[in-house]
Design a protein around this motif. Structure first.
Motif, mmCIF file in Angstrom:
data_model
loop_
_atom_site.group_PDB
_atom_site.id
_atom_site.type_symbol
_atom_site.label_atom_id
_atom_site.label_comp_id
_atom_site.label_asym_id
_atom_site.label_seq_id
_atom_site.Cartn_x
_atom_site.Cartn_y
_atom_site.Cartn_z
ATOM 1 N N ASP A 172 -9.034 -8.136 4.885
ATOM 2 C CA ASP A 172 -8.479 -6.995 3.942
ATOM 3 C C ASP A 172 -6.695 -6.742 4.203
ATOM 4 N N GLU A 173 -6.307 -5.859 3.604
ATOM 5 C CA GLU A 173 -4.847 -5.652 3.489
ATOM 6 C C GLU A 173 -4.133 -5.541 4.747
ATOM 7 N N ASN A 174 -4.823 -5.206 5.608
ATOM 8 C CA ASN A 174 -4.290 -4.858 7.108
ATOM 9 C C ASN A 174 -4.366 -6.178 7.990
ATOM 10 N N GLY A 175 -5.093 -7.366 7.334
ATOM 11 C CA GLY A 175 -4.962 -8.569 8.083
ATOM 12 C C GLY A 175 -6.442 -8.441 9.099
ATOM 13 N N LEU B 11 -3.952 -8.759 0.051
ATOM 14 C CA LEU B 11 -2.575 -8.161 0.467
ATOM 15 C C LEU B 11 -2.008 -7.040 -0.506
ATOM 16 N N ALA B 12 -1.228 -6.234 0.427
ATOM 17 C CA ALA B 12 -0.791 -5.254 -0.472
ATOM 18 C C ALA B 12 0.601 -5.663 -0.821
ATOM 19 N N MET B 13 0.697 -5.199 -2.061
ATOM 20 C CA MET B 13 1.955 -5.817 -2.724
ATOM 21 C C MET B 13 3.130 -4.771 -2.222
ATOM 22 N N LEU B 14 4.054 -5.169 -1.467
ATOM 23 C CA LEU B 14 5.012 -3.798 -1.056
ATOM 24 C C LEU B 14 5.980 -3.820 -2.102
ATOM 25 N N GLN B 15 6.479 -2.505 -2.095
ATOM 26 C CA GLN B 15 7.638 -2.353 -3.129
ATOM 27 C C GLN B 15 8.782 -1.365 -2.493
ATOM 28 N N ASP B 16 9.930 -1.553 -2.978
ATOM 29 C CA ASP B 16 10.975 -0.671 -2.290
ATOM 30 C C ASP B 16 10.965 0.593 -2.437
#
Length: 241
Positions: free
Chosen positions: A62-65, A144-149
């Protein structure tokens, strides 16, 4: 003439084949439909659909690894709690087929209504599918969570002036100065980049959403340095002038 008749007979008896491009399009459409159905099943906690689709030895990251085997993933797949609802919609999708194996990359847009507030997120998902008989089974998923500013905050020139100066991390030196209503930073010998305020004493550089610059103050509120934090790891810079 006899050879021509024989050729016609062979061609008429042979099974029809589709081109590789047509097969790829068909598989892509099929897997995309399966993936969207699986995403639709997450909010209501529809474990039955996932159970039917996952291969026996499937692994889900999952997105938390967190790495989960098939049983662990199905066990935690429960409906969203009261006061929460949401949708996951595929935004982009690409698949490649290698015989009975297909690899998939897709991005997904999440909209969640959480107790009256709307939350957004984007995910990048990679998958491996394997053909089993006339069906396709999901072997592996990694999300994967796609990080944004984050949003920026406006600080006064006086507040920005408090951060200016020279900072050191062993033999490295970093210089901060104010340019109008912006804070500009650069390592000595490097290129200057704007620092954006997320909160008071917390800054980030556009395009580097994994990293935060967090200032440290002494008991009197005077700035004594900052840490460059990437997830839970800090590079410590001490103010030297």
């Amino acid at each position: 003439m006899r050879s021509y008749a024989l050729l016609l007979a062979i061609l008429s008896a042979a099974p029809s084949f589709v081109t590789a491009q047509e097969a790829s399009q068909a598989v892509t459409q099929l897997l995309r439909a399966k993936d969207q159905a699986l995403l639709d099943a997450i909010a209501p906690g529809n474990a039955t659909l996932w159970d039917e689709t996952l291969a026996d030895g499937a692994v889900y990251v999952d997105e938390n690894g967190t790495i989960m085997d098939r049983a662990a993933f199905l066990k935690q797949l429960t409906p969203l709690p009261a006061g929460a609802s949401g949708t996951l919609v595929i935004a982009s999708y690409q698949a490649a087929q290698y015989g009975d194996v297909a690899t998939v990359i897709h991005t997904d847009d999440e909209t969640e209504n959480y107790h009256g507030q709307t939350l957004k997120a984007r995910y990048l998902t990679t998958e491996t599918w394997q053909k089993s008989g006339n069906d396709w089974k999901l072997l592996q998923v990694q999300v994967l969570a796609m990080l944004q500013d984050p949003p920026t905050q406006k600080l006064s020139e006086k507040e920005l002036d408090a951060y200016t100066g020279r900072y050191a991390a062993d033999d490295l030196v970093y210089v901060l100065h104010r340019d109008g209503d912006r804070l500009i930073g650069q390592r000595e010998g490097g290129s200057p980049v704007p620092w954006n305020a997320e909160l008071r004493d917390v800054f980030f550089i556009a395009g580097q959403p994994r990293i935060r610059k967090i200032f440290q103050r002494d008991a009197n509120g005077k700035i004594i340095g900052f840490v460059e934090r990437r997830e839970s790891w800090d590079l410590v810079w001490k103010k030297i002038s």
